[in-house]
Design a protein around this motif. Sequence first.
Motif, mmCIF file in Angstrom:
data_model
loop_
_atom_site.group_PDB
_atom_site.id
_atom_site.type_symbol
_atom_site.label_atom_id
_atom_site.label_comp_id
_atom_site.label_asym_id
_atom_site.label_seq_id
_atom_site.Cartn_x
_atom_site.Cartn_y
_atom_site.Cartn_z
ATOM 1 N N GLY A 20 0.804 -1.264 -0.142
ATOM 2 C CA GLY A 20 -0.095 0.120 -0.154
ATOM 3 C C GLY A 20 0.835 1.100 0.073
ATOM 4 N N ASP A 39 -5.442 3.646 7.210
ATOM 5 C CA ASP A 39 -4.542 2.335 7.745
ATOM 6 C C ASP A 39 -4.646 2.833 9.228
ATOM 7 O OD1 ASP A 39 -1.763 0.772 6.531
ATOM 8 O OD2 ASP A 39 -1.905 0.784 8.774
ATOM 9 N N HIS A 59 -7.932 4.559 10.465
ATOM 10 C CA HIS A 59 -9.128 3.900 10.788
ATOM 11 C C HIS A 59 -9.104 2.371 10.524
ATOM 12 C CE1 HIS A 59 -12.027 6.914 12.088
ATOM 13 N NE2 HIS A 59 -11.579 7.609 11.255
ATOM 14 N N ASP A 60 -9.733 1.497 11.100
ATOM 15 C CA ASP A 60 -9.968 0.093 10.672
ATOM 16 C C ASP A 60 -10.961 0.085 9.302
ATOM 17 O OD1 ASP A 60 -10.538 -2.637 10.840
ATOM 18 O OD2 ASP A 60 -10.331 -2.833 12.669
HETATM 19 P P1 NAD Z 1 2.007 -4.917 5.307
HETATM 20 O O1 NAD Z 1 1.696 -5.563 6.743
HETATM 21 O O2 NAD Z 1 3.314 -4.493 5.236
HETATM 22 O O3 NAD Z 1 0.710 -3.889 4.986
HETATM 23 C C1 NAD Z 1 -0.349 -4.052 5.462
HETATM 24 C C2 NAD Z 1 -1.088 -2.607 6.028
HETATM 25 O O4 NAD Z 1 -2.417 -2.991 6.157
HETATM 26 C C3 NAD Z 1 -0.379 -2.278 7.336
HETATM 27 O O5 NAD Z 1 0.310 -0.909 7.167
HETATM 28 C C4 NAD Z 1 -1.537 -2.554 8.311
HETATM 29 O O6 NAD Z 1 -1.420 -1.469 9.284
HETATM 30 C C5 NAD Z 1 -2.580 -2.217 7.284
HETATM 31 N N1 NAD Z 1 -3.755 -2.894 8.038
HETATM 32 C C6 NAD Z 1 -3.730 -4.178 8.575
HETATM 33 N N2 NAD Z 1 -5.195 -4.265 9.062
HETATM 34 C C7 NAD Z 1 -5.765 -3.075 8.833
HETATM 35 C C8 NAD Z 1 -7.375 -2.700 9.060
HETATM 36 N N3 NAD Z 1 -7.965 -3.539 9.742
HETATM 37 N N4 NAD Z 1 -7.792 -1.569 8.639
HETATM 38 C C9 NAD Z 1 -6.714 -0.810 8.184
HETATM 39 N N5 NAD Z 1 -5.256 -1.110 7.822
HETATM 40 C C10 NAD Z 1 -5.053 -2.282 8.099
HETATM 41 O O7 NAD Z 1 1.636 -6.174 4.246
HETATM 42 P P2 NAD Z 1 1.518 -5.966 2.655
HETATM 43 O O8 NAD Z 1 2.470 -7.441 2.114
HETATM 44 O O9 NAD Z 1 1.905 -4.774 2.111
HETATM 45 O O10 NAD Z 1 0.053 -6.212 2.470
HETATM 46 C C11 NAD Z 1 -0.836 -5.523 1.610
HETATM 47 C C12 NAD Z 1 -1.815 -6.750 0.817
HETATM 48 O O11 NAD Z 1 -1.047 -7.570 0.114
HETATM 49 C C13 NAD Z 1 -2.545 -7.536 1.951
HETATM 50 O O12 NAD Z 1 -3.956 -7.667 1.592
HETATM 51 C C14 NAD Z 1 -1.910 -8.928 1.786
HETATM 52 O O13 NAD Z 1 -2.732 -9.862 2.207
HETATM 53 C C15 NAD Z 1 -1.471 -8.987 0.393
HETATM 54 N N6 NAD Z 1 -0.557 -9.753 -0.068
HETATM 55 C C16 NAD Z 1 0.761 -9.905 0.472
HETATM 56 C C17 NAD Z 1 1.541 -10.642 0.091
HETATM 57 C C18 NAD Z 1 3.052 -10.736 0.621
HETATM 58 O O14 NAD Z 1 3.767 -11.633 0.547
HETATM 59 N N7 NAD Z 1 3.560 -9.778 1.300
HETATM 60 C C19 NAD Z 1 1.521 -11.683 -0.971
HETATM 61 C C20 NAD Z 1 0.096 -11.624 -1.411
HETATM 62 C C21 NAD Z 1 -0.826 -10.537 -1.039
#
Ligand code: NAD
Length: 251
Positions: A20, A39, A59-60
């Motif tokens: 993101g 976030d 926010h969630d």
């Molecule tokens: P990340 O943990 O670095 O980022 C996720 C962000 O979402 C964090 O900043 C967290 O604070 C925020 N978040 C979590 N729950 C929340 C909520 N209830 N409300 C608002 N914000 C919230 O992880 P990422 O890898 O960047 O993940 C982003 C997306 O990519 C996710 O949907 C994840 O499932 C998907 N994804 C990640 C991977 C991987 O290997 N990293 C692979 C496939 C898909």
Amino acid sequence: PKLDFSGRTALVTGAGSGIGAAVARWLDAHGIAALHLVDINAHGIEALALTCEVHAHVHDVSDPQFWGGFERAAGKLDHAVVNAGIGSGGQIAEQSFKDWRRVMAVNLDGAFLTLAAAIRLMRANGRGSAVVTSSITAVKPVAGIGAYGVAKAGVAHMARIAAAENAALGIRVNAVAPGGVDTAIWDAGEAFREAVAAHGREAAIAGMGASHPRGRFATADEIACDIGYLLSDMAANVTGVVLNTDGGYSL
Ligand code: NAD
């Protein structure tokens, strides 16, 4: 058509970290006028240092009340990246219902609330495009990831249904299905933490990357390019696809 977002406004959830945050930086670099960044982690959003107009929403995403207020106040919306998510572990037969619900609340309910609000704003705008972050685990069943893969299959199909419902209105909806990406999402996992304790984080990520034919995990910036393309006018004829971006993992 170009990768040009000047004059446009976009919403990015989960913008405080990983994919993101990379998408927010990518859109900023491609001329976006304004960003709504959502976030639960305020620090992550503050650390982005963007040049465009930024509206931070700490926010969630699974809170319907937040989205009601957002819809009333947001104004014009051209693009949405439905991306906030959390990981989960454990086999289906071993996962507690509480854990299952927690993952569904954020990864599936949260994506529904986000996408639904975004599409209503795009309908008012008369055009738009959205990208949902699914996962390669939605395509390839991976043992031991419990609710996560189920929720990710749900959001991919939600994107396809929304694409069918909105194509005639000039609104496109697509999904990306990343394989492993080096982000903080892994740090919450028990097995990963054990590997980090034993070998260090870099080696733990490299070890998992070996399961991808490309030989390594993707970077968040690489996934941001895929999402940016699908959001952009360069993908004007593309709607309802789930783009595997996985270094060959699903092959
Ligand atoms: P990340 O943990 O670095 O980022 C996720 C962000 O979402 C964090 O900043 C967290 O604070 C925020 N978040 C979590 N729950 C929340 C909520 N209830 N409300 C608002 N914000 C919230 O992880 P990422 O890898 O960047 O993940 C982003 C997306 O990519 C996710 O949907 C994840 O499932 C998907 N994804 C990640 C991977 C991987 O290997 N990293 C692979 C496939 C898909």
